[in-house]
Design a protein around this motif. Structure first.
Motif, PDB file in Angstrom:
ATOM      1  N   PHE A 172      -1.324   4.928   4.805  1.00 52.40           N
ATOM      2  CA  PHE A 172      -0.909   6.330   4.729  1.00 52.40           C
ATOM      3  C   PHE A 172      -2.183   7.165   4.680  1.00 52.40           C
ATOM      4  CE2 PHE A 172       2.925   4.405   2.829  1.00 52.40           C
ATOM      5  CZ  PHE A 172       3.888   5.029   3.597  1.00 52.40           C
ATOM      6  N   ALA A 188      -4.574   5.490   1.879  1.00 54.72           N
ATOM      7  CA  ALA A 188      -4.125   4.375   1.042  1.00 54.72           C
ATOM      8  C   ALA A 188      -3.632   3.279   1.973  1.00 54.72           C
ATOM      9  CB  ALA A 188      -3.002   4.827   0.113  1.00 54.72           C
ATOM     10  N   TYR A 189      -4.199   2.082   1.853  1.00 54.04           N
ATOM     11  CA  TYR A 189      -3.854   1.040   2.823  1.00 54.04           C
ATOM     12  C   TYR A 189      -3.585  -0.305   2.160  1.00 54.04           C
ATOM     13  CZ  TYR A 189      -8.414  -1.323   2.411  1.00 54.04           C
ATOM     14  OH  TYR A 189      -9.498  -2.027   1.950  1.00 54.04           O
ATOM     15  N   ILE A 190      -2.911  -1.165   2.918  1.00 57.33           N
ATOM     16  CA  ILE A 190      -2.757  -2.564   2.547  1.00 57.33           C
ATOM     17  C   ILE A 190      -2.983  -3.376   3.823  1.00 57.33           C
ATOM     18  CG2 ILE A 190      -0.235  -2.507   2.872  1.00 57.33           C
ATOM     19  CD1 ILE A 190      -0.089  -4.552   0.556  1.00 57.33           C
ATOM     20  N   LYS A 219      -3.093 -10.255   0.081  1.00 57.74           N
ATOM     21  CA  LYS A 219      -3.418  -8.983   0.743  1.00 57.74           C
ATOM     22  C   LYS A 219      -4.499  -8.227  -0.033  1.00 57.74           C
ATOM     23  CE  LYS A 219      -0.293  -9.463   3.951  1.00 57.74           C
ATOM     24  NZ  LYS A 219      -0.213 -10.926   3.778  1.00 57.74           N
ATOM     25  N   GLY A 221      -5.658  -4.192  -0.872  1.00 62.21           N
ATOM     26  CA  GLY A 221      -5.172  -2.820  -0.800  1.00 62.21           C
ATOM     27  C   GLY A 221      -6.074  -1.856  -1.546  1.00 62.21           C
ATOM     28  N   GLY A 222      -6.076  -0.621  -1.110  1.00 60.18           N
ATOM     29  CA  GLY A 222      -6.899   0.397  -1.770  1.00 60.18           C
ATOM     30  C   GLY A 222      -6.991   1.626  -0.898  1.00 60.18           C
ATOM     31  N   GLY A 243      -8.125  -7.232  -3.955  1.00 57.79           N
ATOM     32  CA  GLY A 243      -7.117  -8.177  -3.498  1.00 57.79           C
ATOM     33  C   GLY A 243      -7.681  -9.576  -3.434  1.00 57.79           C
TER      34      GLY A 243
ATOM     35  N   TRP B   5      -1.349 -12.450  -7.242  1.00 63.33           N
ATOM     36  CA  TRP B   5      -1.027 -11.789  -5.969  1.00 63.33           C
ATOM     37  C   TRP B   5       0.114 -10.805  -6.167  1.00 63.33           C
ATOM     38  CZ3 TRP B   5      -0.868  -9.331  -1.818  1.00 63.33           C
ATOM     39  CH2 TRP B   5       0.234  -9.315  -0.984  1.00 63.33           C
ATOM     40  N   ILE B   8      -1.295  -7.764  -7.820  1.00 66.46           N
ATOM     41  CA  ILE B   8      -2.086  -6.924  -6.909  1.00 66.46           C
ATOM     42  C   ILE B   8      -1.182  -6.219  -5.909  1.00 66.46           C
ATOM     43  CG2 ILE B   8      -3.779  -6.989  -5.033  1.00 66.46           C
ATOM     44  CD1 ILE B   8      -5.065  -9.340  -6.685  1.00 66.46           C
ATOM     45  N   VAL B  12      -0.552  -2.259  -5.410  1.00 62.38           N
ATOM     46  CA  VAL B  12      -0.767  -1.579  -4.128  1.00 62.38           C
ATOM     47  C   VAL B  12       0.517  -0.926  -3.652  1.00 62.38           C
ATOM     48  CG1 VAL B  12      -1.290  -1.955  -1.689  1.00 62.38           C
ATOM     49  CG2 VAL B  12      -2.679  -3.060  -3.438  1.00 62.38           C
TER      50      VAL B  12
END
Lengths: 382, 97
Positions: A172, A188-190, A219, A221-222, A243, B5, B8, B12
């Motif tokens: 996003f 913001a991504y994964i 995964k 993300g951040g 991650g 996991w 996390i 997220v």
């Protein structure tokens, strides 16, 4: 006398009739011209706002590099066309290709990014595919050669160094006003995350090309949060992602296997500031991973880099001076670099620049050397 | 799939959902903004404010009107512009072309 008057009346009648005919002919021509112009105007309006758009952009650079201890060589840096396909204001597909030539003359092609962007509202876009890492500024916004004011990337900000390059996943992204003309931007991504390159029981580097398979299943993300103050042209950003990632091993048969996922974290901060033709850039980034006893490369490690760059264009002339200092620290003494660089640019246009740089490179660790370089580059953004 | 996991991915996903939620809340405002046309005067300001953040400004005459649409939408993603800023800048670029 009577004959004379009749002749005059007849002549006047003929002339009057002729004028009427001429006027009629002129009106028809005028109407045709107006119709033509109307058709053109409609065509021009179509160019202003078509439903489906196709556009080719991109950048390219060529140059010359002379490194201490090596023969100087002419170089083709990169040819990076960017394709844009857009449907109305709803969806855009973007793809940047990268064509390079290696030392043996072999050409290579790659995809820097390929995304489908869905504009959900004025404040958010959903992006899927391979995207440039939103961590920091240099890799996602400043690396194109017509934008980068030096002919090289800062130490640690090249491919597979301290700053992550790309990611495959979902993101996003957008911006919103926060008072006056000030804005916040966010990403913001994964994604699948990076992989670690191991050799001799040690991790040699963190590969972040945008992996099309998540080997360890964990995964990452951040994202990044940015604050921009247009009144003083100051842009500040902070980035963070975390991650799981793992070591990838390729055996003699070519089979690929992955370790169990281990902790991975990247964080950074960036700044851009501009006053008239003076520009200051700065960025810090750190990537690190945890230890894992069962791994082919069990130890933890940390890659960090930072740089500061100042440039000033001597307007109204087209000459520009640039200074840059950067440091790159890795778990391997041989890879560490401290670099000072000085350059002079000639700006043919805002998107066409010639650069002449000198890099002072040193390895801060005893027993290791690093070579200085002269770089010449001509870059064009189109 | 281990617990870390889950932790996390949960964090997220929470972040993404919060973002999406906030943005969905703003969709009403966005829908209103979406109906707004680009404005030339605001476009001049947005162009001057944003287009020098990473590079020097590009001359409106460099591209055709339709090419400015894709170019500025591309920059909407890169620079985090709002939809309204995007439309304003396009209106300015096309109006000055």
């Amino acid at each position: 006398m009577k004959f004379k008057l009749t002749a005059i009346a007849t002549a006047v009648g003929i002339l009057t009739m002729g004028s009427a005919l001429a006027a009629e002919v002129d009106l028809e021509k005028l109407q045709a011209d107006v119709d033509k112009l109307n058709a053109k105007a409609v065509e021009w309006e179509e160019w202003k706002a078509p439903k489906t758009l196709v556009h080719l952009a991109g950048y390219a650079d060529v140059g010359y590099t002379d490194k201490q201890g090596e023969p100087g060589s002419f170089k083709v840096g990169t040819f990076s066309p960017i394709f844009h396909y857009q449907f109305s204001d709803i969806v855009m597909m973007e793809a940047e290709l990268e064509f390079t030539i290696d030392e043996t003359g072999k050409s290579e092609a790659g995809i820097d990014y390929f995304t489908v962007d869905y504009f959900i509202s004025d404040y958010v876009a959903l992006i899927g595919g391979k995207f440039l890492s939103p961590i920091g500024q240099f890799r996602q916004n400043l690396h194109p050669s017509w934008i980068n004011r030096m002919a090289s990337a800062p130490v640690g900000f090249g491919h597979d160094q301290a700053a992550p390059n790309a990611e495959i996943g979902l993101m996003f992204r957008g911006g919103f006003p926060v008072g006056g003309r000030n804005t916040m931007s966010y990403a913001a991504y994964i994604g699948n995350g990076p992989t670690f390159e191991a050799d001799g029981g040690e991790i040699e580097g963190i590969e972040t090309p945008g992996l099309n398979r998540d080997g360890d299943g964990g995964k990452v993300g951040g994202g990044r949060l940015g604050f921009y103050i247009p009144g003083i042209k100051l842009d500040l950003g902070a980035s963070y992602a975390t991650g799981k990632a793992s070591v990838r091993t390729i055996d003699n048969t070519g089979a690929i296997s992955y370790d169990k996922g281990r902790d991975y974290t990247v964080y950074g901060a960036d700044l851009t500031w501009r006053i008239s033709t003076f520009r200051l850039l700065g960025e810090y980034v750190s990537q690190e991973y945890g230890a894992q006893a069962s791994s082919a490369a069990p130890d933890s490690g940390k890659w960090t880099a930072w740089y500061a760059q100042a440039s000033y264009q001597f307007a109204p002339s087209k000459w520009e001076a640039v200074l840059r200092y950067g440091e790159y620290d890795t778990p391997h003494d041989g890879q560490d670099r401290n670099q000072s660089a000085v350059g002079v640019n000639y700006l043919f246009a805002s998107n066409v620049v010639a650069k002449l740089d000198y890099e002072f490179n040193e390895n801060p660790n005893p027993g290791f050397d690093a070579e200085n370089r002269v770089l010449v580059q001509f870059a064009y953004g189109f | 799939m281990n617990t870390q996991w889950l932790k996390i991915s949960g964090s997220v996903l929470s972040a993404l959902l919060i973002t999406a939620g906030l943005l969905a809340t703003g969709t009403g405002v966005a829908a209103e903004a979406d109906s707004k046309k680009g404005d030339f005067t605001r476009g001049v300001q947005a162009w001057a404010d944003n287009c020098t953040r990473c590079h020097d400004v590009r001359d409106p005459k460099e591209l055709r009107d339709d090419q400015w649409i894709t170019t500025v939408y591309h920059m909407r993603i890169r620079a985090g512009l709002t939809g309204q800023q995007t439309r304003d800048i396009i209106t300015f670029m096309q109006g000055s072309n």
